[in-house]
Design a protein around this motif. Structure first.
Motif, short mmCIF file in Angstrom:
data_model
loop_
_atom_site.label_atom_id
_atom_site.label_comp_id
_atom_site.label_asym_id
_atom_site.label_seq_id
_atom_site.Cartn_x
_atom_site.Cartn_y
_atom_site.Cartn_z
N ILE A 69 -0.17 -4.70 -5.28
CA ILE A 69 -1.03 -4.91 -4.12
C ILE A 69 -0.68 -3.85 -3.10
CG2 ILE A 69 -1.42 -6.45 -2.13
CD1 ILE A 69 -0.69 -8.80 -4.00
N VAL A 70 -1.67 -3.19 -2.51
CA VAL A 70 -1.40 -2.30 -1.38
C VAL A 70 -1.85 -3.02 -0.12
CG1 VAL A 70 -2.12 -0.18 -0.24
CG2 VAL A 70 -1.46 -0.13 -2.65
N THR A 71 -0.92 -3.22 0.79
CA THR A 71 -1.27 -3.85 2.06
C THR A 71 -1.03 -2.86 3.21
OG1 THR A 71 -1.04 -5.86 3.38
CG2 THR A 71 0.99 -4.91 2.50
N THR A 72 -1.61 -3.15 4.36
CA THR A 72 -1.42 -2.27 5.53
C THR A 72 -1.11 -3.11 6.77
OG1 THR A 72 -3.63 -2.29 6.50
CG2 THR A 72 -3.33 -0.85 4.60
N LYS A 94 3.61 -6.59 -7.43
CA LYS A 94 4.50 -5.85 -6.53
C LYS A 94 3.71 -5.35 -5.32
CE LYS A 94 8.33 -2.80 -6.88
NZ LYS A 94 8.71 -1.49 -7.08
N VAL A 95 4.28 -5.50 -4.14
CA VAL A 95 3.56 -5.12 -2.91
C VAL A 95 4.03 -3.76 -2.42
CG1 VAL A 95 3.09 -5.76 -0.51
CG2 VAL A 95 3.26 -7.54 -2.27
N TYR A 96 3.06 -2.89 -2.09
CA TYR A 96 3.35 -1.56 -1.54
C TYR A 96 2.71 -1.43 -0.17
CZ TYR A 96 5.21 -0.04 -5.99
OH TYR A 96 5.99 0.08 -7.11
N LYS A 97 3.46 -0.79 0.76
CA LYS A 97 2.97 -0.63 2.13
C LYS A 97 3.58 0.62 2.73
CE LYS A 97 2.76 -3.26 6.43
NZ LYS A 97 3.71 -3.85 7.36
N LEU A 117 -3.29 7.76 4.41
CA LEU A 117 -1.89 7.44 4.67
C LEU A 117 -1.54 6.00 4.27
CD1 LEU A 117 -1.58 9.10 8.19
CD2 LEU A 117 -0.30 9.77 6.16
N LEU A 118 -2.40 5.07 4.65
CA LEU A 118 -2.03 3.65 4.49
C LEU A 118 -2.45 3.05 3.16
CD1 LEU A 118 -2.69 2.21 8.07
CD2 LEU A 118 -0.72 3.46 7.19
N LYS A 119 -3.40 3.71 2.48
CA LYS A 119 -3.84 3.13 1.20
C LYS A 119 -3.59 4.05 0.00
CE LYS A 119 -7.31 -0.10 2.88
NZ LYS A 119 -8.73 -0.49 2.84
N VAL A 120 -4.03 5.29 0.11
CA VAL A 120 -3.93 6.17 -1.07
C VAL A 120 -2.47 6.49 -1.39
CG1 VAL A 120 -4.62 8.37 -2.09
CG2 VAL A 120 -6.23 7.15 -0.60
N ILE A 121 -1.68 6.80 -0.38
CA ILE A 121 -0.27 7.15 -0.63
C ILE A 121 0.48 5.99 -1.30
CG2 ILE A 121 1.94 7.62 0.56
CD1 ILE A 121 0.42 9.71 2.22
N PRO A 122 0.34 4.75 -0.80
CA PRO A 122 1.03 3.65 -1.51
C PRO A 122 0.53 3.43 -2.94
CG PRO A 122 0.40 2.97 0.70
CD PRO A 122 -0.25 4.30 0.47
N VAL A 123 -0.76 3.71 -3.20
CA VAL A 123 -1.24 3.58 -4.60
C VAL A 123 -0.55 4.63 -5.46
CG1 VAL A 123 -3.22 3.80 -6.16
CG2 VAL A 123 -3.47 2.52 -4.03
#
Ligand code: SF4
Length: 238
Positions: A69-72, A94-97, A117-123
């Motif tokens: 999951i990508v959260t911001t 697993k959570v990425y932020k 920054l907040l979505k593509v990089i964590p993916v």
């Protein structure tokens, strides 16, 4: 049916296949990919209605399938609450932020940069850390103008397969599945939202376009955060 050999006209399939046939096709797509990629097949779960369908389908293929999951910092409280309950139920999510400092209201001044920054990089981080060779998304070609140019199996980044197993589902069929299978959804749908994102960039609309409520008032209106359009690996894509 081989996941590498599907060349049918997707628009025809959207109209031709019934609900049951679509569910079976989607499961077969995940099953075949899982047989090939094993643990390096990972579901990208955005916690939206489409993602939770794909997550549920994947769990029916094999409960061991992992996800991220990508959260911001800008996700609505309801989404955070839903995320916590899903992660509690499925620890293999697993959570990425990305908590890096960014200019205030970047979502207004440069939403593309903010999403990058907040979505593509964590993916990208998830893809690398989880050893992903095949990522599975809830993307649908009937969802809006930006989602018509996709395939059920793609390789947009060299060496990284992208699976869109519910690409040919209509919005109605997503809700059919959720109701019939008793899958839990984010409470924001009860408020009238049809597509969910970060709080400042998501509004309720009655527009025909399902994604019309995203990034209203910006150049990105009804558009994409970038995870489906930007390179996700170190390469230049293909
Ligand atoms: S959806 Fe809005 S707040 Fe969220 S990352 Fe993109 S621009 Fe920023």
């Amino acid at each position: 049916m081989s996941i590498q050999e599907k060349k049918e006209d997707l628009k025809t399939l959207v109209e031709k296949l019934n609900f049951k046939e679509k569910v079976e096709r989607s499961k077969a797509i995940i099953q075949q990919a899982y047989e090939k990629y094993g643990d390096s097949l990972v579901v990208a779960n955005s916690l939206g209605k489409d993602s939770v369908v794909v997550w549920d389908l994947a769990k029916r293929v094999d409960p061991k399938i992992r996800g991220f999951i990508v959260t911001t910092r800008y996700k609505p409280a309801e989404t955070i609450k839903f995320m916590k309950s899903e992660v509690e139920r499925y620890p293999e999510l697993k959570v990425y932020k990305n908590d890096t400092e960014i200019p205030e209201r970047l979502y207004e001044t440069d939403p593309d940069k903010c999403c990058d920054l907040l979505k593509v990089i964590p993916v990208r981080q998830a893809v690398e850390e989880m050893g992903v060779k095949c990522w599975v998304t809830g993307l649908r070609c009937t969802e809006g103008r930006t989602r018509t140019d996709f395939e059920e199996t793609e390789e947009r980044d060299a060496g990284l397969i992208k699976l869109n197993p519910i690409l040919i589902w209509k919005e109605r069929e997503v809700w059919q599945y959720l109701a019939l299978c008793g899958v839990k959804v984010n409470q924001l749908y009860a408020e009238g939202y049809r597509s969910l994102g970060c709080e400042p960039c998501t509004k309720i609309t009655v527009d025909d376009n399902e994604r019309a409520g995203r990034w209203i008032g910006t150049s990105k209106c009804g558009g994409e955060c970038g995870i489906h359009t930007r390179p996700l690996t170190d390469g230049d894509g293909i």
